[in-house]
Write an enzyme that holds these catalytic residues in place. Structure first.
Site, PDB file in Angstrom:
ATOM      1  CB  CYS A  15     -25.440 -82.631   9.080  1.00  0.00           C
ATOM      2  SG  CYS A  15     -26.805 -81.918  10.014  1.00  0.00           S
ATOM      3  CD1 TRP A  61     -25.359 -76.559   5.358  1.00  0.00           C
ATOM      4  CD2 TRP A  61     -23.805 -78.171   5.252  1.00  0.00           C
ATOM      5  NE1 TRP A  61     -25.267 -77.131   6.607  1.00  0.00           N
ATOM      6  CE2 TRP A  61     -24.325 -78.127   6.564  1.00  0.00           C
ATOM      7  CE3 TRP A  61     -22.822 -79.104   4.938  1.00  0.00           C
ATOM      8  CZ2 TRP A  61     -23.882 -78.989   7.564  1.00  0.00           C
ATOM      9  CZ3 TRP A  61     -22.387 -79.962   5.939  1.00  0.00           C
ATOM     10  CH2 TRP A  61     -22.905 -79.905   7.231  1.00  0.00           C
ATOM     11  CB  THR A 113     -30.144 -75.854   8.430  1.00  0.00           C
ATOM     12  OG1 THR A 113     -31.521 -75.733   8.040  1.00  0.00           O
ATOM     13  CG2 THR A 113     -29.779 -74.725   9.378  1.00  0.00           C
ATOM     14  CB  VAL A 114     -28.301 -80.147   5.408  1.00  0.00           C
ATOM     15  CG1 VAL A 114     -27.849 -79.421   4.169  1.00  0.00           C
ATOM     16  CG2 VAL A 114     -27.128 -80.307   6.380  1.00  0.00           C
ATOM     17  CE1 TYR A 144     -23.789 -79.584  16.979  1.00  0.00           C
ATOM     18  CE2 TYR A 144     -25.148 -81.461  17.583  1.00  0.00           C
ATOM     19  CZ  TYR A 144     -24.345 -80.808  16.671  1.00  0.00           C
ATOM     20  OH  TYR A 144     -24.079 -81.378  15.458  1.00  0.00           O
TER      21      TYR A 144
END
Length: 318
Positions: free
Chosen positions: A57, A90, A124-125, A188
């Site tokens: 990521c 995740w 999220t990370v 993105y």
């Protein structure tokens, strides 16, 4: 058109114009040297927090790089989810038994849910997790790296770079904002455009910014001059993924990075700097984008190319 969430990045497609729009609502809690009254601040304490960050990521890769640049490896532990994940969370696929060895969890979602039962947004990370409680502290990725610099200074290694030089702060904030909106998020916007019109507009915006960067880097070694700053970390994690995934997978294909002399030299310069290239794992990057994004690549086939051997060639920017 219904909204669809890309859990690994917290992005959604907006209905209007079928343009990709990122959900930028993060957990605002901070880890600071002197917690403020009336806030949810956590105190800076060595060996209390675990940075959960996937190498795949780009947003998490920033935190991995900054942690090493500042020499915080011995005071903030790190766990690394695998490059692929399900729609739920995740996961720690790379660890024995699929369980993080410190937190004892198989899904990062467990740390989110422990603090916020029924957490409503994407898992999220990067995320900072309190090892003493197993609860997530924050996933606010730009604030995490800023606080690693300003709030953890007591634990920085000798000679750690000044990633936020005061005399450059105002201009740097402007540069980072343009890099974020037009490049970090711009790729993105191209990749997840829901219509030809939205894609065309996103493509033009991205390449206007890329041309601006190519010109800017013709007269300086790094984005802000002769020293590495946070701005360089933020741009690098997109550039290092550009040819490997964004050029083809996200259709950002006017040029390859290798065809832009200043940006290519600059990216290699950073890649060959300790803390940067050694924290890049191209196999994980490619697996993540090509396997997880089933709407863009339904068969999950990971391309063998492109040739990425050029990252170690002389950059000529010393």
């Amino acid at each position: 058109m219904s909204e669809r969430e890309e859990h690994s990045k917290g992005g959604v497609y907006s209905v209007k114009g079928q343009e990709f729009s990122r959900d930028s609502r993060y957990i605002e809690t901070r880890i600071v040297a002197e917690p403020r009254d009336g806030t949810d601040d956590y105190p800076v304490v060595p060996n209390r927090y675990r940075l959960i960050a996937a190498y795949a990521c780009p947003w998490a890769n920033r935190a991995i790089i900054v942690r090493e640049l500042l020499g915080l490896e011995d005071v903030i532990s790190m766990g690394n989810p695998g490059p692929t994940h399900d729609a739920d969370s995740w996961t720690f696929d790379l660890d024995p038994g699929g369980v993080d060895p410190v937190l004892g969890i198989g899904k990062l979602k467990e740390a989110y849910e422990k603090r916020f039962p029924g957490y409503p947004r994407g898992i999220t990370v990067p995320a900072m997790v309190d090892e003493t409680t197993g609860e997530v502290v924050t996933n606010n990725f730009p604030q995490i790296t800023e606080d690693l610099y300003f709030e953890w200074q007591q634990y920085h290694k000798e000679g750690a770079p000044n990633l936020w030089p005061g005399e450059l702060r105002e201009e740097m904030e402007e540069v980072m904002q343009r890099v974020y909106t037009e490049v970090n998020n711009g790729v993105y916007r191209c990749g997840f455009a829901g219509s030809q019109e939205a894609y065309d507009a996103a493509y033009d915006r991205l390449w206007t910014a890329m041309d601006w960067l190519e010109e800017r880097l013709a007269t300086r070694r790094y984005l802000m001059g002769d020293q590495i700053t946070e701005a360089d970390v933020r741009l690098f994690t997109t550039l290092v993924r550009f040819d490997a995934v964004y050029h083809g997978h996200f259709k950002t294909n006017r040029n390859k990075l290798t065809e832009m002399p200043n940006l290519w030299g600059y990216a290699r310069d950073l890649y060959q700097t300790p803390g940067f290239g050694n924290n890049v794992k191209f196999d994980q990057i490619k697996d993540h984008y090509y396997i997880v994004h089933t709407d863009l690549n339904p068969l999950g086939i990971v391309p063998k190319g492109p040739d990425l051997s050029g990252w170690d060639t002389p950059h000529g920017r010393g």
